[in-house]
Write a protein that holds these residues in place. Structure first.
Motif, PDB file in Angstrom:
ATOM      1  N   ARG A  98     -33.846 -15.377  70.077  1.00 55.19           N
ATOM      2  CA  ARG A  98     -32.798 -15.620  71.071  1.00 55.19           C
ATOM      3  C   ARG A  98     -32.745 -14.487  72.099  1.00 55.19           C
ATOM      4  NH1 ARG A  98     -31.600 -17.778  66.326  1.00 55.19           N
ATOM      5  NH2 ARG A  98     -30.680 -19.878  66.275  1.00 55.19           N
ATOM      6  N   GLU A 192     -27.879 -25.233  81.680  1.00 60.98           N
ATOM      7  CA  GLU A 192     -28.427 -26.407  80.990  1.00 60.98           C
ATOM      8  C   GLU A 192     -29.840 -26.108  80.486  1.00 60.98           C
ATOM      9  OE1 GLU A 192     -27.090 -29.216  80.176  1.00 60.98           O
ATOM     10  OE2 GLU A 192     -25.252 -29.298  81.333  1.00 60.98           O
ATOM     11  N   ARG A 194     -31.030 -23.167  79.760  1.00 58.21           N
ATOM     12  CA  ARG A 194     -30.924 -22.197  78.666  1.00 58.21           C
ATOM     13  C   ARG A 194     -30.564 -22.898  77.348  1.00 58.21           C
ATOM     14  NH1 ARG A 194     -30.414 -16.713  79.479  1.00 58.21           N
ATOM     15  NH2 ARG A 194     -29.746 -17.068  81.645  1.00 58.21           N
ATOM     16  N   GLU A 195     -29.619 -23.827  77.420  1.00 57.78           N
ATOM     17  CA  GLU A 195     -29.227 -24.557  76.218  1.00 57.78           C
ATOM     18  C   GLU A 195     -30.360 -25.435  75.696  1.00 57.78           C
ATOM     19  OE1 GLU A 195     -26.508 -24.271  74.340  1.00 57.78           O
ATOM     20  OE2 GLU A 195     -26.008 -22.592  75.647  1.00 57.78           O
ATOM     21  N   MET A 196     -31.094 -26.060  76.600  1.00 58.23           N
ATOM     22  CA  MET A 196     -32.207 -26.897  76.194  1.00 58.23           C
ATOM     23  C   MET A 196     -33.283 -26.064  75.494  1.00 58.23           C
ATOM     24  SD  MET A 196     -34.415 -29.550  78.560  1.00 58.23           S
ATOM     25  CE  MET A 196     -32.893 -30.321  79.109  1.00 58.23           C
ATOM     26  N   ARG A 198     -32.834 -23.183  73.964  1.00 58.40           N
ATOM     27  CA  ARG A 198     -32.317 -22.726  72.681  1.00 58.40           C
ATOM     28  C   ARG A 198     -32.458 -23.808  71.609  1.00 58.40           C
ATOM     29  NH1 ARG A 198     -26.947 -19.886  75.223  1.00 58.40           N
ATOM     30  NH2 ARG A 198     -27.849 -17.821  75.608  1.00 58.40           N
ATOM     31  N   ALA A 199     -32.136 -25.049  71.985  1.00 59.41           N
ATOM     32  CA  ALA A 199     -32.229 -26.145  71.023  1.00 59.41           C
ATOM     33  C   ALA A 199     -33.667 -26.361  70.586  1.00 59.41           C
ATOM     34  CB  ALA A 199     -31.660 -27.426  71.625  1.00 59.41           C
ATOM     35  N   TYR A 200     -34.597 -26.324  71.542  1.00 59.85           N
ATOM     36  CA  TYR A 200     -35.998 -26.532  71.201  1.00 59.85           C
ATOM     37  C   TYR A 200     -36.553 -25.390  70.361  1.00 59.85           C
ATOM     38  CZ  TYR A 200     -41.044 -26.510  71.678  1.00 59.85           C
ATOM     39  OH  TYR A 200     -42.391 -26.449  71.405  1.00 59.85           O
ATOM     40  N   ALA A 202     -34.921 -23.255  68.520  1.00 68.56           N
ATOM     41  CA  ALA A 202     -34.301 -23.190  67.190  1.00 68.56           C
ATOM     42  C   ALA A 202     -35.062 -24.088  66.216  1.00 68.56           C
ATOM     43  CB  ALA A 202     -32.842 -23.626  67.274  1.00 68.56           C
ATOM     44  N   ARG A 203     -35.457 -25.255  66.668  1.00 67.25           N
ATOM     45  CA  ARG A 203     -36.202 -26.149  65.814  1.00 67.25           C
ATOM     46  C   ARG A 203     -37.591 -25.596  65.505  1.00 67.25           C
ATOM     47  NH1 ARG A 203     -38.263 -31.758  68.147  1.00 67.25           N
ATOM     48  NH2 ARG A 203     -39.875 -30.338  68.838  1.00 67.25           N
ATOM     49  N   ASP A 206     -36.817 -21.137  64.057  1.00 68.98           N
ATOM     50  CA  ASP A 206     -35.908 -20.760  62.963  1.00 68.98           C
ATOM     51  C   ASP A 206     -36.564 -21.004  61.596  1.00 68.98           C
ATOM     52  OD1 ASP A 206     -33.826 -19.672  64.318  1.00 68.98           O
ATOM     53  OD2 ASP A 206     -32.629 -21.497  64.387  1.00 68.98           O
TER      54      ASP A 206
END
Length: 206
Positions: A98, A192, A194-196, A198-200, A202-203, A206
């Protein structure tokens, strides 16, 4: 992993300090003129005049203005890599991917807003104006794999490179959209993006 080879635009690499300083002035002049007159009106003679060097000095390094633009794009990538590395060094090991993602995106936005000529040449994918070539994004993904694998304690393998390539392509498209909507980049679109990301990531990480 087979990295995309970096473009080599210099006819002759500078050896002496004076020659390196002259090359820096030429690229600085090229960047400033790109902002002022655009790529079509750019000329090697105008660059030589702005850099206060003989026209022969320009041709010593570059055969034409396209080679100058390519070299400027490569310098942009080197400087971008240095800025990201400095950010991560200051952060230490805190934050994992992150923190790395914020550094990568924030430094790209900073260059979009402040680096002369960057809006046209970027990392090499804007000339002719509006052209969207794929190689520069592969080059950036290769560089990020090299820079971030150790920070993330991951192997710099094809899986990690593919993750970064998808992230780079996504960020590239959305950041260009943000700067088409607003001169300094539309903050809502940037968030938007940045959030996209982060979601990608993270999958994937992580």
């Amino acid at each position: 992993m087979k990295p995309v080879p970096h473009a080599t635009s210099l006819r002759r690499a500078p050896v002496q300090r004076r020659s390196a300083e002259r090359l820096t002035r030429i690229l600085d002049a090229c960047a400033d003129l790109l902002d002022e007159v655009g790529y079509d009106a750019l000329s090697t003679r105008a660059v030589a005049q702005r850099a206060a060097v003989p026209i022969g000095s320009v041709y010593r390094f570059f055969g034409n203005k396209r080679q100058m633009a390519d070299a400027l794009a490569q310098r942009n990538l080197e400087r971008y890599s240095e800025h990201v590395t400095q950010r991560l060094r200051q952060a230490g090991g805190d934050g994992g991917w992150r923190t790395a993602m914020d550094a990568v995106l924030d430094e790209y936005l900073e260059m979009k807003r402040t680096a002369p000529g960057f809006s046209l040449v970027d990392f090499g994918n804007q000339i002719p104006v509006g052209a969207r070539h794929t190689e520069p994004n592969h080059r950036v993904a290769d560089r990020l794999t090299e820079l971030l694998s150790g920070y993330l304690d991951r192997e710099p393998d094809e899986d990690l490179r593919r993750v970064f390539l998808v992230a780079v392509e996504t960020a590239d498209t959305l950041v260009h959209l943000a700067f088409r909507v607003a001169p300094e980049g539309d903050e809502r679109i940037i968030e938007e993006a940045r959030e996209m990301l982060r979601a990608y990531l993270a999958r994937a990480l992580d």
